[in-house]
Design a protein around this motif. Structure first.
Motif, PDB file in Angstrom:
ATOM      1  N   UNK A  42       0.858  -1.189   0.000  1.00 43.35           N
ATOM      2  CA  UNK A  42       0.000   0.000   0.000  1.00 43.35           C
ATOM      3  C   UNK A  42       0.888   1.231   0.000  1.00 43.35           C
ATOM      4  N   UNK A  43       0.657   2.144  -0.934  1.00 45.00           N
ATOM      5  CA  UNK A  43       1.464   3.362  -1.054  1.00 45.00           C
ATOM      6  C   UNK A  43       0.587   4.570  -0.729  1.00 45.00           C
ATOM      7  N   UNK A  44       0.921   5.249   0.375  1.00 47.43           N
ATOM      8  CA  UNK A  44       0.168   6.403   0.856  1.00 47.43           C
ATOM      9  C   UNK A  44       0.700   7.668   0.188  1.00 47.43           C
ATOM     10  N   UNK A  45      -0.178   8.456  -0.439  1.00 46.66           N
ATOM     11  CA  UNK A  45       0.283   9.651  -1.155  1.00 46.66           C
ATOM     12  C   UNK A  45       1.244   9.258  -2.252  1.00 46.66           C
ATOM     13  N   UNK A  46       0.827   8.313  -3.086  1.00 46.74           N
ATOM     14  CA  UNK A  46       1.743   7.626  -3.993  1.00 46.74           C
ATOM     15  C   UNK A  46       2.250   8.485  -5.131  1.00 46.74           C
ATOM     16  N   UNK A  47       1.542   9.591  -5.491  1.00 45.57           N
ATOM     17  CA  UNK A  47       1.907  10.293  -6.712  1.00 45.57           C
ATOM     18  C   UNK A  47       1.745   9.357  -7.894  1.00 45.57           C
ATOM     19  N   UNK A  48       2.814   9.198  -8.694  1.00 42.30           N
ATOM     20  CA  UNK A  48       2.746   8.252  -9.812  1.00 42.30           C
ATOM     21  C   UNK A  48       3.313   6.883  -9.432  1.00 42.30           C
ATOM     22  N   UNK A  49       3.689   6.686  -8.155  1.00 40.70           N
ATOM     23  CA  UNK A  49       3.957   5.355  -7.631  1.00 40.70           C
ATOM     24  C   UNK A  49       5.203   4.666  -8.135  1.00 40.70           C
ATOM     25  N   UNK A  50       6.269   5.411  -8.408  1.00 43.68           N
ATOM     26  CA  UNK A  50       7.468   4.787  -8.961  1.00 43.68           C
ATOM     27  C   UNK A  50       8.068   3.748  -8.011  1.00 43.68           C
ATOM     28  N   UNK A  51       8.172   4.069  -6.713  1.00 42.56           N
ATOM     29  CA  UNK A  51       8.734   3.082  -5.790  1.00 42.56           C
ATOM     30  C   UNK A  51       7.795   1.885  -5.643  1.00 42.56           C
ATOM     31  N   UNK A  52       6.500   2.121  -5.610  1.00 39.35           N
ATOM     32  CA  UNK A  52       5.525   1.038  -5.562  1.00 39.35           C
ATOM     33  C   UNK A  52       5.733   0.078  -6.726  1.00 39.35           C
ATOM     34  N   UNK A  53       5.896   0.598  -7.926  1.00 37.07           N
ATOM     35  CA  UNK A  53       6.094  -0.246  -9.096  1.00 37.07           C
ATOM     36  C   UNK A  53       7.394  -1.032  -8.994  1.00 37.07           C
ATOM     37  N   UNK A  54       8.425  -0.413  -8.446  1.00 43.47           N
ATOM     38  CA  UNK A  54       9.700  -1.131  -8.313  1.00 43.47           C
ATOM     39  C   UNK A  54       9.611  -2.254  -7.282  1.00 43.47           C
ATOM     40  N   UNK A  55       8.847  -2.038  -6.224  1.00 42.66           N
ATOM     41  CA  UNK A  55       8.650  -3.114  -5.246  1.00 42.66           C
ATOM     42  C   UNK A  55       7.907  -4.271  -5.905  1.00 42.66           C
ATOM     43  N   UNK A  56       6.883  -3.971  -6.691  1.00 45.59           N
ATOM     44  CA  UNK A  56       6.135  -5.032  -7.367  1.00 45.59           C
ATOM     45  C   UNK A  56       7.004  -5.765  -8.381  1.00 45.59           C
ATOM     46  N   UNK A  57       7.900  -5.058  -9.049  1.00 46.97           N
ATOM     47  CA  UNK A  57       8.818  -5.725  -9.980  1.00 46.97           C
ATOM     48  C   UNK A  57       9.763  -6.653  -9.237  1.00 46.97           C
TER      49      UNK A  57
END
Length: 256
Positions: A42-57
């Motif tokens: 879960x990414x709070x205040x994600x913006x465009x979520x670049x770190x979120x996407x890298x974690x999923x990768x």
């Protein structure tokens, strides 16, 4: 992603992350999070979520959700996810973080967005944000908090050069910030801070496309307003918080 074709001043298109975070540090953080085998992020205040996407990768078995109130950033996140083959594993949701019912998760990201978890209209309180984050992560899960702190006590002149109304109480020292994480029910397993190079890359990248746009369009109807805003932002950094304000990236484990 720039706004050159529309004729409007570009917005953040030159940034990979909306903060002083290098790609190498982000990849190290993502790798450490993935090693714990999370099922959801879960990414709070994600913006465009670049770190979120890298974690999923890095964690191919995980699914992710990013929440933010900026529709433009969320649309950019969806486009990035599509281009990287992650669209079926991530959702970008336009909603307020305060009181969200999307947790708890195995991993919670909150980079420069803890104010979204605090009471609207009240001073930012990292203790309040940390308690909210503790409720959003499962016991044994990880939180990555990106939070400002004072590298040293700012002078009156430096405070006057920062954002409007800046005062010493806006941030804590690093030690006091980490102590708050323990009080909130976490164990701080990794403490790192943004480097000068990361700050300079972020601050320059934040304004790069806009500076190029201004240089090419001095007579544009929006040039005066854009120039004033951009000059004010640069001045706040160079005459105010440069070398004074730090950003800590704290990886926290929720105690049982």
């Amino acid at each position: 992603m720039t706004s050159y074709d529309s004729g409007l001043p570009p917005r953040l298109g030159g940034l990979t992350f909306h903060g002083p975070l290098s790609e190498s540090r982000a990849d190290r953080i993502a790798g450490r999070l993935a090693a714990a085998g999370p099922a959801d992020v879960l990414d709070i205040g994600c913006g465009w979520g670049e770190l979120l996407l890298r974690v999923l990768e890095a964690a191919p078995g995980a699914r992710g959700t990013g929440i933010d109130i900026n529709a433009e950033d969320l649309a950019r996140g969806r486009a990035l996810a599509e281009s990287r083959g992650l669209a079926d594993r991530v959702a970008f949701v336009e909603e307020s973080a305060r009181g969200t019912g999307l947790g708890p998760a195995d991993v919670v990201l909150c980079l420069g967005a803890s104010q979204a978890l605090c009471e609207p209209g009240q001073p930012h309180d990292p203790a309040v944000a940390l308690r909210a984050l503790r409720s959003l992560v499962r016991p044994g899960g990880r939180v990555v908090l990106g939070e400002g702190f004072w590298e040293r006590t700012p002078t009156d002149a430096e405070l006057a050069g920062m954002w409007p109304g800046a005062h010493i109480g806006d941030h804590l020292g690093l030690g006091a910030l980490v102590d708050l994480t323990v009080e909130a029910g976490f164990r701080p397993v990794w403490t790192e801070t943004a480097s000068t190079e990361e700050w300079e890359e972020f601050e320059s990248g934040y304004r790069h496309d806009t500076e190029v746009w201004l240089a090419a369009r001095p007579g544009h109807p929006l040039a005066a307003e854009t120039r004033e805003r951009t000059d004010r932002q640069r001045s706040a950094w160079l005459h105010g918080y440069r070398g004074v304000l730090g950003i800590a990236y704290l990886t926290l484990v929720a105690a049982a």
